[in-house]
Design an enzyme around this catalytic site. Structure first.
Site, PDB file in Angstrom:
ATOM      1  CB  THR A   1      10.437 -22.883   2.127  1.00 10.31           C
ATOM      2  OG1 THR A   1      10.675 -24.181   1.597  1.00 10.31           O
ATOM      3  CG2 THR A   1      11.761 -22.175   2.373  1.00 10.31           C
TER       4      THR A   1
ATOM      5  CG  ASP B   1       5.485 -21.747   1.454  1.00 10.17           C
ATOM      6  OD1 ASP B   1       5.613 -22.561   0.520  1.00 10.17           O
ATOM      7  OD2 ASP B   1       6.409 -21.027   1.874  1.00 10.17           O
TER       8      ASP B   1
ATOM      9  CG  ASP C   1       8.554 -17.133   3.339  1.00 18.80           C
ATOM     10  OD1 ASP C   1       8.110 -17.918   2.465  1.00 18.80           O
ATOM     11  OD2 ASP C   1       9.710 -17.204   3.788  1.00 18.80           O
TER      12      ASP C   1
END
Length: 816
Positions: free
Chosen positions: A319, A317, A564
């Site tokens: 971000t 991912d 996250d």
């Protein structure tokens, strides 16, 4: 689970003062509250049954109780290893269950609602459908709803959707539970609660119980299953052989001789089961977990240590993983048209405005605001019109109106603007976020709350500003390591594909543009083909991330997923191994196998090295333990068929096991080992262990045959068998410990001394019942041991050649 689709939302006519206490209580009784089930699909009874009530444990327990009943407690030491195996299994699965039971995407402790015409703080689970939520900056949205009133509300949905930019919300817009209010205030009517809310649907999917798909654990379980089913027929052969060897069934049962026969039968049956292998494997995983914990890497399920060692695709991912989630100012690209004094002061005002969005706030550290620079009027930023403005008086150093916003919205094509628009488009294609600062002598017009403001008729672009996300300093080096190790990379993000591609280029992934996931096909085969030809994907939904992981796995890849946000949780759960960052949502951490507690992406190579050490060492140990299983099965069948007395007592096998396998295994499991993982753990283990077992069994049968021809006493026969077994099994330890170093050599030397200690020290020799054999039988044992060691050496080198050939084949396949 079906993907959550937006509903046709509207602002209803219910009283904005909210519900009364009676109305809320009625809805709660109907189940329209925000409560969630707090259990996983795995009960404590299931865990106990799976780890304790097994055929394997039943056989071990029965043998243990039989020996204790017969008074042969010295031969029942194996029972403690079996108990340790069950305890470790129960503890690991119960720990996983507790993590899942505590899983909650919604972390807010309380929510503000309107009840009985006044604002009240209530527990999140007490929120009911049609409640009016009061939203303020810093709040986490307690339930899905629709905005009914707002004052510049901005919602951060990155944990749910992966979109890093906050979203402006106005009347009629939907908000999702688990998202965060980053600025402004307002109120919202609750439309979905409990199991029906967006975050709850993700939670239910994530809470389904799964254990890590460990090849080592699966292989060991398969082996134990095979051995368990072999035990019964082999046991019948052994028991019959023992009874016949002691004078037949009638004689054995009519006297106490049957007890000696039973002890011999138990010795062969228990020796077939590699009890210590599971225990030592668990210890190796546990020590690896403790080593990583000292480096701030939390291993939530110990067998997951092998995961990154065999992963060949890493999905990342953007971000929070490649970037730290912060937006930073990049540059001011000069004055592109008519210069205007005071533009720096104007930017300083935008950066310090209390209503500034996250992008504008980045300006505060670069541009100072002058004292006494008071705004006459201002227009807050909104995603509806994508600009904000401020107007200063004529006596100000920054007189006039300043507009900060998206170039394609603020500027109209024509003289003075074409160059700025062209430059802005080029910057956007590089993945930067461009904003334009324009100046006008006129102020924007506002016509009322329901009518958006309009820009001045005459605007002059002054400067272009660019922004980008802050890339983690350790990302490029870490990804370079994985590429060097033959691991493919896929970047998955909810952001604009151009932005994602720019970040990917910054960390060393050379792509011209990202793939827009909104055009991804649902067909798994078509999706697999796109994944084979593209690396960077933008606008990816949580469900698409999960589907991408599945598609990669369908092509035979072992997939790791890092992230996250809650939007990463489904994919991380589906992946072979999920890795959560320190900033991850609670749900994401709960379904992950590893958590980087300090958020350092460069910890992953350390995890890979630890995983490789554990796998390589456990494979080495498996060969040791399974060699024993192989020769015991062969001995049991042949001795039983020939009606010979079994050549070992359980305590003698415990001694040889401890010296040739058990004690060195604990040391070897912790030794450094950087061998690259290759699939086929079970096949490689058996390809060595079975031939080695045949060699050892052949040597023992030859010594036993010689002893029977010479009518040697049973005590001497057992001692000669112990010597033969110890010497050949120690040579198996030697070849599997290569390459030798000082520590390994010292361990092996200590085990040879242990064998001498066993045979020479009187009280030790008496405890294990190993009287010194006749000279001719001793010589026969040494000759058989020498031949056996030579055959082990030849077999080992042939297996090394085959392994190198397999490794070369796999490397060619990966390159193709």
């Amino acid at each position: 689970m079906p993907e959550v689709e937006p509903e046709n939302l509207h602002v209803d006519s219910l009283d904005s003062d909210g519900l009364t206490s009676d109305e809320a209580a009625t809805r709660a009784r109907k189940g329209l509250n925000n409560r969630l089930p707090d259990d996983s699909s795995r009960s404590i009874w299931h865990i106990l049954r799976a780890n304790v009530l097994t055929l394997f444990n039943g056989i071990v327990l029965g043998s243990f109780l039989l020996l204790v009943f017969l008074g042969h407690w010295k031969d029942a030491l194996f029972g403690f290893a079996a108990i340790a195996n069950s305890v470790i299994g129960v503890v690991q699965e119960y720990r996983a269950k507790r993590l899942l039971d505590r899983l909650a995407i919604l972390n807010a402790a309380s929510a503000r609602v309107m009840r009985d015409g006044s604002e009240q703080n209530i527990a999140v689970e007490d929120v009911v459908q049609d409640d009016v939520l009061i939203l303020r900056a810093g709040d986490q949205v307690a339930a899905d709803g629709v905005i009914i009133d707002d004052d510049g509300v901005q919602i951060d949905e990155s944990l749910l959707t992966g979109e890093s930019e906050p979203v402006d919300k106005g009347p009629g817009d939907e908000i999702l539970s688990g998202s965060l209010v980053v600025s402004g205030s307002g109120s919202a009517r609750v439309t979905r609660v409990g199991d029906d809310s967006y975050s709850s649907r993700l939670t239910v999917e994530a809470k389904r119980f799964t254990l890590f798909n460990s090849e080592i654990r699966n292989s060991l379980n398969r082996l134990l299953g095979w051995i368990s089913w072999l035990l019964l027929p082999v046991a019948l052969i052994v028991v019959n052989g023992q009874m016949q060897a002691y004078g037949g069934w009638e004689h054995a049962l009519s006297s106490d001789v049957w007890k000696s026969a039973a002890v011999g039968a138990v010795a062969s049956i228990i020796a077939m089961i590699p009890i210590g292998l599971v225990l030592v494997s668990s210890v190796a995983f546990a020590v690896g977990g403790m080593r990583l914990a000292k480096m701030n890497v939390l291993v939530q399920e110990l067998p997951a240590l092998e995961g990154l060692a065999r992963v060949n695709v890493l999905c990342i991912d953007k971000t929070g993983t490649l970037t730290d989630g912060a937006m930073i100012f990049d540059a001011a690209h000069g004055t592109v048209a008519t210069p205007a004094e005071g533009w720096r002061e104007a930017l300083g005002w935008f950066g310090t405005d209390p209503n500034a969005n996250t992008t504008a706030r980045c300006l505060a550290s670069e541009f100072a605001v002058s004292d006494g620079l008071d705004a006459v009027s201002s227009t807050p930023f909104s995603s509806d019109w994508k600009w904000s403005s401020v107007t200063f008086g004529d006596d100000s150093t920054a007189a006039g109106s300043w507009i900060l916003g998206a170039p394609e919205i603020v500027l109209s094509p024509g003289a003075g603007a074409d160059e700025a628009l062209h430059t802005a488009a080029g910057l956007a294609n590089k993945g930067l976020r461009p904003l334009v600062l324009a100046h006008s002598d006129e102020a924007p017009s506002t016509k009322g709350n329901d009518t958006p403001p309009s820009l001045p008729r005459t605007l002059f672009p002054v400067t272009l500003l660019t922004f980008h996300e802050s890339v983690r300093s350790d990302a490029a080096e870490t990804l370079s390591y994985f590429r060097a190790e033959g691991v493919e990379i896929r970047v998955l993000s909810g952001d604009d594909p151009r932005t994602v591609a720019a970040v990917a280029r910054e960390v060393g992934i050379h792509v011209e543009e990202g793939y827009d996931a909104r055009t991804l096909p649902k067909d798994a085969r078509e999706l697999s083909e796109i994944l084979a030809n593209n690396v960077v994907f933008g606008r990816v939904t949580p469900y698409q991330k999960r589907d991408i992981v599945r598609a990669l796995q369908s092509r035979g890849h072992a997939v790791a997923m890092t992230g996250d946000g809650v939007n990463d949780a489904l994919a991380m759960k589906e992946a072979d191994i999920g890795i959560a960052m320190d900033s991850a949502a609670a749900a994401t951490k709960a379904v992950s196998r590893l958590v980087l507690l300090d958020g350092r992406f460069d910890r992953l190579p350390v995890v890979v090295a630890e995983g490789r050490r554990v796998i390589a060492n456990i494979e080495r140990l498996a060969m040791l333990f399974l060699t024993k299983t192989a020769y015991i099965i062969i001995l049991s069948v042949i001795y039983g068929a020939l009606l010979w007395e079994f050549p070992f007592l359980p305590r003698q096998l415990s001694a040889t096991d401890g010296l040739t396998i058990g004690i060195p295994a604990f040391f070897l499991a912790l030794m450094p080992n950087t061998s690259r993982y290759l699939p086929g753990f079970l096949k490689r283990s058996l390809s060595f262990s079975v031939p080695a077992g045949v060699i050892i069994a052949g040597a023992l049968i030859a010594v036993g045959f010689y002893a029977r021809v010479g009518s040697e006493p049973i005590g001497g026969v057992q001692t000669s068998a112990v010597i033969t077994l110890a010497l050949i099994a120690l040579w198996v330890l030697v070849v599997l410990s290569r390459p030798l170093n000082v520590w390994r050599t010292a361990i092996i030397a200590a085990m040879y001394l242990g064998v001498a200690f066993l045979l020479v020290v009187p009280f030790v020799r008496d405890f294990f019942d190993v009287p010194w054999p006749p000279a001719d039988l001793l010589i026969a044992s040494l000759v058989a041991s020498f031949i056996g060691c030579a055959l082990i050496e030849i077999m080992f080198w042939r297996s090394r050649v085959n392994l190198r050939r397999l490794s070369a084949t796999n490397n060619r396949a990966e390159s193709a």
